[in-house]
Scaffold this motif. Sequence first.
Motif, PDB file in Angstrom:
ATOM      1  N   ASP A  69      -5.838   1.918  -6.410  1.00  0.00           N
ATOM      2  CA  ASP A  69      -4.786   2.662  -7.097  1.00  0.00           C
ATOM      3  C   ASP A  69      -4.096   1.746  -8.099  1.00  0.00           C
ATOM      4  O   ASP A  69      -4.092   0.520  -7.946  1.00  0.00           O
ATOM      5  CB  ASP A  69      -3.759   3.191  -6.090  1.00  0.00           C
ATOM      6  CG  ASP A  69      -4.365   4.163  -5.100  1.00  0.00           C
ATOM      7  OD1 ASP A  69      -5.314   4.870  -5.458  1.00  0.00           O
ATOM      8  OD2 ASP A  69      -3.883   4.204  -3.951  1.00  0.00           O
ATOM      9  N   THR A  70      -3.502   2.338  -9.112  1.00  0.00           N
ATOM     10  CA  THR A  70      -2.771   1.582 -10.136  1.00  0.00           C
ATOM     11  C   THR A  70      -1.339   2.080 -10.120  1.00  0.00           C
ATOM     12  O   THR A  70      -1.095   3.280 -10.288  1.00  0.00           O
ATOM     13  CB  THR A  70      -3.416   1.780 -11.521  1.00  0.00           C
ATOM     14  OG1 THR A  70      -4.809   1.442 -11.435  1.00  0.00           O
ATOM     15  CG2 THR A  70      -2.748   0.911 -12.565  1.00  0.00           C
ATOM     16  N   VAL A  71      -0.392   1.169  -9.903  1.00  0.00           N
ATOM     17  CA  VAL A  71       0.982   1.571  -9.627  1.00  0.00           C
ATOM     18  C   VAL A  71       1.958   0.830 -10.534  1.00  0.00           C
ATOM     19  O   VAL A  71       1.627  -0.187 -11.125  1.00  0.00           O
ATOM     20  CB  VAL A  71       1.340   1.309  -8.153  1.00  0.00           C
ATOM     21  CG1 VAL A  71       0.344   1.996  -7.230  1.00  0.00           C
ATOM     22  CG2 VAL A  71       1.382  -0.181  -7.845  1.00  0.00           C
ATOM     23  N   SER A  72       3.159   1.361 -10.617  1.00  0.00           N
ATOM     24  CA  SER A  72       4.223   0.710 -11.371  1.00  0.00           C
ATOM     25  C   SER A  72       4.907  -0.320 -10.482  1.00  0.00           C
ATOM     26  O   SER A  72       5.111  -0.087  -9.288  1.00  0.00           O
ATOM     27  CB  SER A  72       5.250   1.732 -11.851  1.00  0.00           C
ATOM     28  OG  SER A  72       4.652   2.683 -12.704  1.00  0.00           O
ATOM     29  N   ALA A  73       5.261  -1.469 -11.070  1.00  0.00           N
ATOM     30  CA  ALA A  73       5.969  -2.518 -10.344  1.00  0.00           C
ATOM     31  C   ALA A  73       7.326  -2.717 -10.985  1.00  0.00           C
ATOM     32  O   ALA A  73       7.437  -2.872 -12.202  1.00  0.00           O
ATOM     33  CB  ALA A  73       5.173  -3.826 -10.380  1.00  0.00           C
ATOM     34  N   TYR A  74       8.365  -2.657 -10.155  1.00  0.00           N
ATOM     35  CA  TYR A  74       9.721  -2.928 -10.650  1.00  0.00           C
ATOM     36  C   TYR A  74      10.475  -3.670  -9.560  1.00  0.00           C
ATOM     37  O   TYR A  74      10.466  -3.266  -8.405  1.00  0.00           O
ATOM     38  CB  TYR A  74      10.455  -1.651 -11.067  1.00  0.00           C
ATOM     39  CG  TYR A  74      10.017  -0.366 -10.421  1.00  0.00           C
ATOM     40  CD1 TYR A  74      10.510   0.026  -9.179  1.00  0.00           C
ATOM     41  CD2 TYR A  74       9.111   0.478 -11.066  1.00  0.00           C
ATOM     42  CE1 TYR A  74      10.123   1.205  -8.599  1.00  0.00           C
ATOM     43  CE2 TYR A  74       8.712   1.673 -10.486  1.00  0.00           C
ATOM     44  CZ  TYR A  74       9.224   2.034  -9.245  1.00  0.00           C
ATOM     45  OH  TYR A  74       8.827   3.211  -8.657  1.00  0.00           O
ATOM     46  N   GLY A  75      11.097  -4.793  -9.959  1.00  0.00           N
ATOM     47  CA  GLY A  75      11.705  -5.656  -8.959  1.00  0.00           C
ATOM     48  C   GLY A  75      10.627  -6.118  -7.992  1.00  0.00           C
ATOM     49  O   GLY A  75       9.551  -6.543  -8.399  1.00  0.00           O
ATOM     50  N   ASP A  76      10.901  -5.982  -6.701  1.00  0.00           N
ATOM     51  CA  ASP A  76       9.917  -6.343  -5.684  1.00  0.00           C
ATOM     52  C   ASP A  76       9.153  -5.125  -5.173  1.00  0.00           C
ATOM     53  O   ASP A  76       8.383  -5.234  -4.217  1.00  0.00           O
ATOM     54  CB  ASP A  76      10.620  -7.018  -4.495  1.00  0.00           C
ATOM     55  CG  ASP A  76      11.258  -8.344  -4.882  1.00  0.00           C
ATOM     56  OD1 ASP A  76      10.708  -9.016  -5.765  1.00  0.00           O
ATOM     57  OD2 ASP A  76      12.310  -8.686  -4.303  1.00  0.00           O
ATOM     58  N   ALA A  77       9.376  -3.979  -5.796  1.00  0.00           N
ATOM     59  CA  ALA A  77       8.798  -2.731  -5.289  1.00  0.00           C
ATOM     60  C   ALA A  77       7.577  -2.307  -6.085  1.00  0.00           C
ATOM     61  O   ALA A  77       7.435  -2.619  -7.277  1.00  0.00           O
ATOM     62  CB  ALA A  77       9.848  -1.629  -5.328  1.00  0.00           C
ATOM     63  N   LEU A  78       6.705  -1.558  -5.416  1.00  0.00           N
ATOM     64  CA  LEU A  78       5.601  -0.864  -6.056  1.00  0.00           C
ATOM     65  C   LEU A  78       5.856   0.622  -5.892  1.00  0.00           C
ATOM     66  O   LEU A  78       6.241   1.080  -4.807  1.00  0.00           O
ATOM     67  CB  LEU A  78       4.268  -1.228  -5.397  1.00  0.00           C
ATOM     68  CG  LEU A  78       3.876  -2.700  -5.429  1.00  0.00           C
ATOM     69  CD1 LEU A  78       2.568  -2.907  -4.666  1.00  0.00           C
ATOM     70  CD2 LEU A  78       3.737  -3.193  -6.864  1.00  0.00           C
ATOM     71  N   GLY A  79       5.679   1.395  -6.959  1.00  0.00           N
ATOM     72  CA  GLY A  79       5.982   2.817  -6.839  1.00  0.00           C
ATOM     73  C   GLY A  79       5.400   3.643  -7.955  1.00  0.00           C
ATOM     74  O   GLY A  79       4.438   3.263  -8.621  1.00  0.00           O
ATOM     75  N   VAL A  80       6.006   4.794  -8.149  1.00  0.00           N
ATOM     76  CA  VAL A  80       5.573   5.739  -9.178  1.00  0.00           C
ATOM     77  C   VAL A  80       6.297   5.445 -10.487  1.00  0.00           C
ATOM     78  O   VAL A  80       7.378   4.834 -10.464  1.00  0.00           O
ATOM     79  CB  VAL A  80       5.861   7.189  -8.719  1.00  0.00           C
ATOM     80  CG1 VAL A  80       4.959   7.562  -7.576  1.00  0.00           C
ATOM     81  CG2 VAL A  80       7.324   7.371  -8.336  1.00  0.00           C
ATOM     82  N   PRO A  81       5.712   5.906 -11.575  1.00  0.00           N
ATOM     83  CA  PRO A  81       4.437   6.615 -11.663  1.00  0.00           C
ATOM     84  C   PRO A  81       3.277   5.735 -11.248  1.00  0.00           C
ATOM     85  O   PRO A  81       3.341   4.511 -11.325  1.00  0.00           O
ATOM     86  CB  PRO A  81       4.352   7.040 -13.129  1.00  0.00           C
ATOM     87  CG  PRO A  81       5.265   6.122 -13.858  1.00  0.00           C
ATOM     88  CD  PRO A  81       6.344   5.752 -12.905  1.00  0.00           C
ATOM     89  N   ALA A  82       2.208   6.414 -10.846  1.00  0.00           N
ATOM     90  CA  ALA A  82       1.026   5.717 -10.378  1.00  0.00           C
ATOM     91  C   ALA A  82      -0.203   6.545 -10.712  1.00  0.00           C
ATOM     92  O   ALA A  82      -0.103   7.763 -10.920  1.00  0.00           O
ATOM     93  CB  ALA A  82       1.104   5.494  -8.869  1.00  0.00           C
TER      94      ALA A  82
END
Length: 196
Positions: A123-136
């Motif tokens: 899967d290809t996900v968005s990274a912001y801060g220490d989190a991985l999330g949507v959009p993906a």
Amino acid sequence: MAHDAVVLAAGGSRRLGRAKQLLTAGGEALVARVVRRVLATRPSRTLVILGAHEHAIAAVLEPYEVELLSNPAWEAGIASSLHVAARALHGRDHPVLLTVVDQPALETHHFANLLAAHDGSTDTVSAYGDALGVPAVLRAWTLARAEGLTGDTGFRRLWSEATPRAVRADELADDLDNEADVARAIAAGQLDALPR
């Protein structure tokens, strides 16, 4: 790249106390803004999952060629919307662009970057801060596993089992959960001022 798309728009915005999907930016409802940007990626199918405020959101989306799917169990959490999407796309092998509507900094290029980075191996996900999330961008295999999710559990649990490809997008860390978030987005010019 051939792909399908899912816009999650069923939430009740409990902490905010108003339908975040219908907040506006430049006079356009956030849900319509996200749908328009998703459609710019030319998905084969575009599903919008509705629940709370269903009729008002559906009315806003009338001009768009999307499939509106009702999630009668929306109060059970985001996993229930993922179940609806997985059932609707069962048997298809396209990757799935998955997004929400409450990230005020979200632009079309975020979707384009994810699709360009996706090679199908994970899967290809968005990274912001220490989190991985949507959009993906999810593999069809990942979306098919949605039936195993419950409550407000999204795919992050699955991503802890198999490392996804991450595309940095720190500006997407800000979402709209409460009045302070909305005030910040208005001050940044990302949302219209609320009517008095």
